[in-house]
Design a protein around this motif. Sequence first.
Motif, PDB file in Angstrom:
ATOM      1  N   TYR A 121       0.807  -1.218   0.000  1.00  0.00           N
ATOM      2  CA  TYR A 121       0.000   0.000   0.000  1.00  0.00           C
ATOM      3  C   TYR A 121       0.845   1.275   0.000  1.00  0.00           C
ATOM      4  O   TYR A 121       0.280   2.368  -0.090  1.00  0.00           O
ATOM      5  N   ARG A 122       2.153   1.148   0.125  1.00  0.00           N
ATOM      6  CA  ARG A 122       3.008   2.322   0.274  1.00  0.00           C
ATOM      7  C   ARG A 122       4.132   2.278  -0.773  1.00  0.00           C
ATOM      8  O   ARG A 122       5.147   1.605  -0.567  1.00  0.00           O
ATOM      9  N   PRO A 123       3.967   2.977  -1.883  1.00  0.00           N
ATOM     10  CA  PRO A 123       4.959   2.922  -2.967  1.00  0.00           C
ATOM     11  C   PRO A 123       6.390   3.243  -2.548  1.00  0.00           C
ATOM     12  O   PRO A 123       7.315   2.544  -2.980  1.00  0.00           O
ATOM     13  N   PRO A 124       6.643   4.272  -1.728  1.00  0.00           N
ATOM     14  CA  PRO A 124       8.042   4.522  -1.340  1.00  0.00           C
ATOM     15  C   PRO A 124       8.664   3.336  -0.607  1.00  0.00           C
ATOM     16  O   PRO A 124       9.835   3.000  -0.823  1.00  0.00           O
ATOM     17  N   LEU A 125       7.878   2.709   0.247  1.00  0.00           N
ATOM     18  CA  LEU A 125       8.375   1.542   0.966  1.00  0.00           C
ATOM     19  C   LEU A 125       8.563   0.366   0.021  1.00  0.00           C
ATOM     20  O   LEU A 125       9.545  -0.382   0.134  1.00  0.00           O
ATOM     21  N   ARG A 126       7.654   0.199  -0.933  1.00  0.00           N
ATOM     22  CA  ARG A 126       7.778  -0.880  -1.910  1.00  0.00           C
ATOM     23  C   ARG A 126       9.079  -0.749  -2.699  1.00  0.00           C
ATOM     24  O   ARG A 126       9.792  -1.741  -2.915  1.00  0.00           O
ATOM     25  N   ASP A 127       9.404   0.454  -3.098  1.00  0.00           N
ATOM     26  CA  ASP A 127      10.645   0.679  -3.837  1.00  0.00           C
ATOM     27  C   ASP A 127      11.866   0.371  -2.976  1.00  0.00           C
ATOM     28  O   ASP A 127      12.852  -0.206  -3.445  1.00  0.00           O
ATOM     29  N   ARG A 128      11.798   0.739  -1.692  1.00  0.00           N
ATOM     30  CA  ARG A 128      12.936   0.492  -0.816  1.00  0.00           C
ATOM     31  C   ARG A 128      13.092  -0.998  -0.501  1.00  0.00           C
ATOM     32  O   ARG A 128      14.212  -1.498  -0.411  1.00  0.00           O
ATOM     33  N   VAL A 129      11.981  -1.706  -0.360  1.00  0.00           N
ATOM     34  CA  VAL A 129      12.053  -3.152  -0.146  1.00  0.00           C
ATOM     35  C   VAL A 129      12.727  -3.822  -1.338  1.00  0.00           C
ATOM     36  O   VAL A 129      13.601  -4.685  -1.178  1.00  0.00           O
ATOM     37  N   ALA A 130      12.345  -3.431  -2.549  1.00  0.00           N
ATOM     38  CA  ALA A 130      12.947  -4.007  -3.754  1.00  0.00           C
ATOM     39  C   ALA A 130      14.443  -3.714  -3.798  1.00  0.00           C
ATOM     40  O   ALA A 130      15.251  -4.590  -4.157  1.00  0.00           O
ATOM     41  N   LEU A 131      14.824  -2.508  -3.428  1.00  0.00           N
ATOM     42  CA  LEU A 131      16.240  -2.140  -3.419  1.00  0.00           C
ATOM     43  C   LEU A 131      17.014  -2.956  -2.396  1.00  0.00           C
ATOM     44  O   LEU A 131      18.115  -3.461  -2.686  1.00  0.00           O
ATOM     45  N   GLN A 132      16.448  -3.125  -1.214  1.00  0.00           N
ATOM     46  CA  GLN A 132      17.132  -3.901  -0.177  1.00  0.00           C
ATOM     47  C   GLN A 132      17.226  -5.381  -0.553  1.00  0.00           C
ATOM     48  O   GLN A 132      18.239  -6.028  -0.294  1.00  0.00           O
ATOM     49  N   GLU A 133      16.186  -5.907  -1.166  1.00  0.00           N
ATOM     50  CA  GLU A 133      16.248  -7.304  -1.615  1.00  0.00           C
ATOM     51  C   GLU A 133      17.374  -7.487  -2.619  1.00  0.00           C
ATOM     52  O   GLU A 133      18.118  -8.491  -2.566  1.00  0.00           O
ATOM     53  N   ALA A 134      17.514  -6.534  -3.535  1.00  0.00           N
ATOM     54  CA  ALA A 134      18.593  -6.606  -4.524  1.00  0.00           C
ATOM     55  C   ALA A 134      19.960  -6.528  -3.849  1.00  0.00           C
ATOM     56  O   ALA A 134      20.908  -7.223  -4.248  1.00  0.00           O
ATOM     57  N   ASP A 135      20.079  -5.687  -2.824  1.00  0.00           N
ATOM     58  CA  ASP A 135      21.351  -5.572  -2.104  1.00  0.00           C
ATOM     59  C   ASP A 135      21.717  -6.871  -1.408  1.00  0.00           C
ATOM     60  O   ASP A 135      22.878  -7.306  -1.450  1.00  0.00           O
ATOM     61  N   TRP A 136      20.746  -7.501  -0.750  1.00  0.00           N
ATOM     62  CA  TRP A 136      21.023  -8.766  -0.058  1.00  0.00           C
ATOM     63  C   TRP A 136      21.393  -9.852  -1.065  1.00  0.00           C
ATOM     64  O   TRP A 136      22.328 -10.617  -0.845  1.00  0.00           O
ATOM     65  N   ARG A 137      20.660  -9.940  -2.171  1.00  0.00           N
ATOM     66  CA  ARG A 137      20.993 -10.924  -3.197  1.00  0.00           C
ATOM     67  C   ARG A 137      22.388 -10.679  -3.740  1.00  0.00           C
ATOM     68  O   ARG A 137      23.192 -11.611  -3.877  1.00  0.00           O
ATOM     69  N   GLY A 138      22.691  -9.420  -4.047  1.00  0.00           N
ATOM     70  CA  GLY A 138      23.985  -9.093  -4.631  1.00  0.00           C
ATOM     71  C   GLY A 138      25.135  -9.377  -3.691  1.00  0.00           C
ATOM     72  O   GLY A 138      26.187  -9.890  -4.104  1.00  0.00           O
ATOM     73  N   ARG A 139      24.965  -9.070  -2.404  1.00  0.00           N
ATOM     74  CA  ARG A 139      26.039  -9.293  -1.442  1.00  0.00           C
ATOM     75  C   ARG A 139      26.305 -10.799  -1.273  1.00  0.00           C
ATOM     76  O   ARG A 139      27.460 -11.221  -1.225  1.00  0.00           O
ATOM     77  N   LEU A 140      25.239 -11.601  -1.191  1.00  0.00           N
ATOM     78  CA  LEU A 140      25.427 -13.045  -1.027  1.00  0.00           C
ATOM     79  C   LEU A 140      25.960 -13.672  -2.309  1.00  0.00           C
ATOM     80  O   LEU A 140      26.824 -14.557  -2.270  1.00  0.00           O
ATOM     81  N   GLU A 141      25.456 -13.222  -3.453  1.00  0.00           N
ATOM     82  CA  GLU A 141      25.981 -13.720  -4.729  1.00  0.00           C
ATOM     83  C   GLU A 141      27.478 -13.418  -4.844  1.00  0.00           C
ATOM     84  O   GLU A 141      28.270 -14.260  -5.293  1.00  0.00           O
ATOM     85  N   GLY A 142      27.887 -12.227  -4.439  1.00  0.00           N
ATOM     86  CA  GLY A 142      29.304 -11.870  -4.488  1.00  0.00           C
ATOM     87  C   GLY A 142      30.148 -12.768  -3.617  1.00  0.00           C
ATOM     88  O   GLY A 142      31.265 -13.166  -4.014  1.00  0.00           O
TER      89      GLY A 142
END
Length: 213
Positions: A121-142
Amino acid sequence: MSSSVQRKRIRKDPAARRAEIVDTAAAIALAEGLECITLRRIAEELAVRPGLISHYFPSAEELVAEAFGSAATGELDRLLPAGPHDERPVERLARFLDHTSGETYDAISRLWLNARHLSRYRPPLRDRVALQEADWRGRLEGLIQDGVAAGEFRTEDPLAVALQILVVLDGLSADVNTDGPEVPAAVHRMAHRTAERELCLGEGALERAAAAG
């Protein structure tokens, strides 16, 4: 009209003041939930006027997203630090998985569940969740890529392995808000076993690496 809040006229550097606001909001998010973040609540915590908070964050939605991002990034930096490392990749992976349980990790698990629900229900939070998910994936993939390069892990798709591990961790934290029987050891170590299987490590290799490190 006098205020019940005692205000101290302390002029702070804008960057320091903004960081103070975000840190305060992040602490509330971890302890009570993102719904408890309001401009008035943060003002009360910092003993300042609400107008000062809205100067930096015109809407509570922006502050909620920023608070979640700050808390999630702080946990990621603790669990999977970026930059040069003295530890072997297998030791870093073992340490990461060993710290994804317990009271401290439960707090961040609750925050992730909270954020993913509210993000509908909150677009700014939705965008930040997507960004954080990408960061966690990228850090573990690295980390996994480092292990492959060092000859410690074997996989042709580090990203797929990272996603599998994160999916298991998400599943294990799904009932963090409910009281139930203690999780059996075999279930508790599912992320370890998944990583060992997908990276061609022997069973128990991560426990041995943690003990050696």
